[in-house]
Write an enzyme that holds these catalytic residues in place. Structure first.
Site, mmCIF file in Angstrom:
data_model
loop_
_atom_site.group_PDB
_atom_site.id
_atom_site.type_symbol
_atom_site.label_atom_id
_atom_site.label_comp_id
_atom_site.label_asym_id
_atom_site.label_seq_id
_atom_site.Cartn_x
_atom_site.Cartn_y
_atom_site.Cartn_z
ATOM 1 N N HIS A 170 0.827 -1.208 0.000
ATOM 2 C CA HIS A 170 0.000 0.000 0.000
ATOM 3 C C HIS A 170 0.861 1.258 0.000
ATOM 4 O O HIS A 170 1.591 1.519 0.952
ATOM 5 C CB HIS A 170 -0.884 -0.034 1.252
ATOM 6 C CG HIS A 170 -1.824 1.105 1.398
ATOM 7 N ND1 HIS A 170 -1.783 1.950 2.491
ATOM 8 C CD2 HIS A 170 -2.837 1.536 0.619
ATOM 9 C CE1 HIS A 170 -2.742 2.849 2.379
ATOM 10 N NE2 HIS A 170 -3.397 2.627 1.259
ATOM 11 N N ARG A 171 0.806 2.003 -1.096
ATOM 12 C CA ARG A 171 1.657 3.185 -1.286
ATOM 13 C C ARG A 171 3.133 2.790 -1.187
ATOM 14 O O ARG A 171 3.971 3.567 -0.716
ATOM 15 C CB ARG A 171 1.318 4.290 -0.279
ATOM 16 C CG ARG A 171 -0.174 4.630 -0.200
ATOM 17 C CD ARG A 171 -0.485 5.662 0.870
ATOM 18 N NE ARG A 171 -1.920 5.634 1.182
ATOM 19 C CZ ARG A 171 -2.481 6.263 2.212
ATOM 20 N NH1 ARG A 171 -1.739 6.988 3.031
ATOM 21 N NH2 ARG A 171 -3.781 6.189 2.435
ATOM 22 N N GLU A 183 1.020 -0.416 -4.751
ATOM 23 C CA GLU A 183 -0.163 0.401 -4.980
ATOM 24 C C GLU A 183 0.285 1.852 -4.944
ATOM 25 O O GLU A 183 1.038 2.255 -4.048
ATOM 26 C CB GLU A 183 -1.216 0.119 -3.905
ATOM 27 C CG GLU A 183 -2.533 0.858 -4.085
ATOM 28 C CD GLU A 183 -2.646 2.127 -3.258
ATOM 29 O OE1 GLU A 183 -3.618 2.880 -3.462
ATOM 30 O OE2 GLU A 183 -1.762 2.386 -2.415
ATOM 31 N N ASP A 216 -0.873 6.123 -5.647
ATOM 32 C CA ASP A 216 -1.947 7.116 -5.782
ATOM 33 C C ASP A 216 -1.513 8.152 -6.800
ATOM 34 O O ASP A 216 -0.475 8.793 -6.636
ATOM 35 C CB ASP A 216 -2.203 7.805 -4.443
ATOM 36 C CG ASP A 216 -2.652 6.833 -3.369
ATOM 37 O OD1 ASP A 216 -3.743 6.278 -3.513
ATOM 38 O OD2 ASP A 216 -1.902 6.636 -2.388
ATOM 39 N N HIS A 269 -0.869 10.773 -2.038
ATOM 40 C CA HIS A 269 -2.194 10.344 -1.584
ATOM 41 C C HIS A 269 -3.133 11.507 -1.294
ATOM 42 O O HIS A 269 -4.232 11.581 -1.830
ATOM 43 C CB HIS A 269 -2.081 9.459 -0.339
ATOM 44 C CG HIS A 269 -3.409 9.063 0.217
ATOM 45 N ND1 HIS A 269 -4.089 9.818 1.157
ATOM 46 C CD2 HIS A 269 -4.205 7.993 -0.065
ATOM 47 C CE1 HIS A 269 -5.239 9.230 1.431
ATOM 48 N NE2 HIS A 269 -5.337 8.122 0.709
ATOM 49 N N GLU A 289 -4.114 3.776 -8.391
ATOM 50 C CA GLU A 289 -5.352 4.416 -7.947
ATOM 51 C C GLU A 289 -5.450 5.818 -8.527
ATOM 52 O O GLU A 289 -4.560 6.649 -8.319
ATOM 53 C CB GLU A 289 -5.446 4.488 -6.425
ATOM 54 C CG GLU A 289 -6.737 5.177 -5.999
ATOM 55 C CD GLU A 289 -6.979 5.238 -4.503
ATOM 56 O OE1 GLU A 289 -7.861 6.020 -4.084
ATOM 57 O OE2 GLU A 289 -6.285 4.525 -3.749
ATOM 58 N N LYS A 338 -6.634 9.067 -7.939
ATOM 59 C CA LYS A 338 -7.002 9.727 -6.690
ATOM 60 C C LYS A 338 -7.707 11.052 -6.979
ATOM 61 O O LYS A 338 -7.143 11.920 -7.632
ATOM 62 C CB LYS A 338 -5.741 9.959 -5.852
ATOM 63 C CG LYS A 338 -5.963 10.656 -4.525
ATOM 64 C CD LYS A 338 -6.858 9.862 -3.613
ATOM 65 C CE LYS A 338 -6.241 8.589 -3.121
ATOM 66 N NZ LYS A 338 -7.060 7.885 -2.112
ATOM 67 N N ASP A 375 0.252 -2.027 4.466
ATOM 68 C CA ASP A 375 1.446 -1.199 4.660
ATOM 69 C C ASP A 375 2.664 -2.065 4.966
ATOM 70 O O ASP A 375 3.800 -1.600 4.843
ATOM 71 C CB ASP A 375 1.238 -0.227 5.831
ATOM 72 C CG ASP A 375 0.212 0.854 5.552
ATOM 73 O OD1 ASP A 375 -0.240 0.976 4.402
ATOM 74 O OD2 ASP A 375 -0.141 1.590 6.506
#
Length: 264
Positions: free
Chosen positions: A25-26, A52, A54, A67, A126, A128, A252
């Site tokens: 995640h990120r 992942e 954003d 993000h 993503e 965003k 994360d």
């Protein structure tokens, strides 16, 4: 045994071996500042299946990874992302807030990320707040098409958004790229009809982990989609999702996916 040597799979409730995608995640944002090359490098080092990211857009139309819609939380600057030019935003320090060893980390561009990691690790993109950035879907599509990453054989690119109209727009531009709809807590009572509508343009239903039940997982699978819940930050959360039979875990901490015990 090293945690990285443990395969990312478990046994689901039927006793069938289950492959679970490990989505950083990120980037590996529990270990390095989110949405930076340091976090993406760490995810690759930890053998995650996907990073992942954003994606937002600068005032001069450049795609970047961040993000929040402001730079306040993750940089030494302040203001809305869309008010900065790329040159201005790359002068910001996007690492010191996480730790002094990351001082000087920049906000990377979308193209920089894609060029660094394509063919090495999957990329879950993503879109965003696309409603703030008209034309963002086209810019993302153009960047992928330019690199021949829109082919049906390229299984490691997924595009998702909380803005489901944006997902539909992107799917029309990139019909061979898998897409996903993100779902927050308000989708806890999603109906079969709504899932069927999502399935007309999306391949993934990716909800907040707190609304995931075995019934939801079954319904998503029955309609022909996969489910990648977000955002795991403890081993207990990861273990719970394994038991529910999800297809991927957005976390994360990639080690929580690898450390899940394999049942005999």
């Amino acid at each position: 045994m090293s945690m990285l040597a443990v395969p990312a799979h478990a046994m689901n409730v039927e006793g069938k071996q289950q492959e679970v995608a490990n989505v950083a995640h990120r980037g590996a944002s529990g270990h390095a500042p989110e949405n930076t090359m340091a976090a993406f490098d760490k995810a690759f080092e930890m053998k995650a299946d996907y990073i992942e990211i954003d994606v937002q857009m600068t005032s001069d139309g450049e795609l970047i990874a961040i993000h929040d819609t402001t730079v306040n939380r993750t940089t030494n600057g302040s203001g809305f992302v869309g008010d900065f030019t790329l040159e201005e935003i790359q002068q910001l320090d996007a690492g010191s807030w996480f730790g002094q060893e990351f001082a000087g980390e920049q906000i990377p561009t979308f193209e920089e990320i894609v060029d660094a990691y394509r063919g090495k690790i999957g990329i879950l993109i993503e879109l965003k707040s696309p409603e703030l950035y008209p034309g963002m879907e086209e810019k993302v599509a153009d960047a992928l098409i330019e690199r021949n990453m829109h082919r049906p054989s390229n299984h490691k690119i997924i595009i998702q958004s909380f803005n489901h109209e944006s997902v539909q727009t992107s799917k029309e531009l990139l019909p061979n790229v898998p897409h996903g709809v993100l779902a927050g807590l308000t989708w806890a009572n999603v109906t079969d009809e709504q899932l069927a509508q999502f399935a007309t343009y999306a391949d993934y239903f990716n909800p907040n982990m707190n609304i995931v039940t075995d019934g939801l997982v079954e319904r998503v699978h029955d309609i022909g989609m996969e489910i990648f819940p977000y955002t795991v930050r403890t081993q207990e959360q990861a273990d719970n999702l394994f038991e529910l039979g999800v297809d991927g875990i957005i976390t994360d901490f990639p080690e929580f996916v690898y450390e899940h015990p394999v049942k005999n």
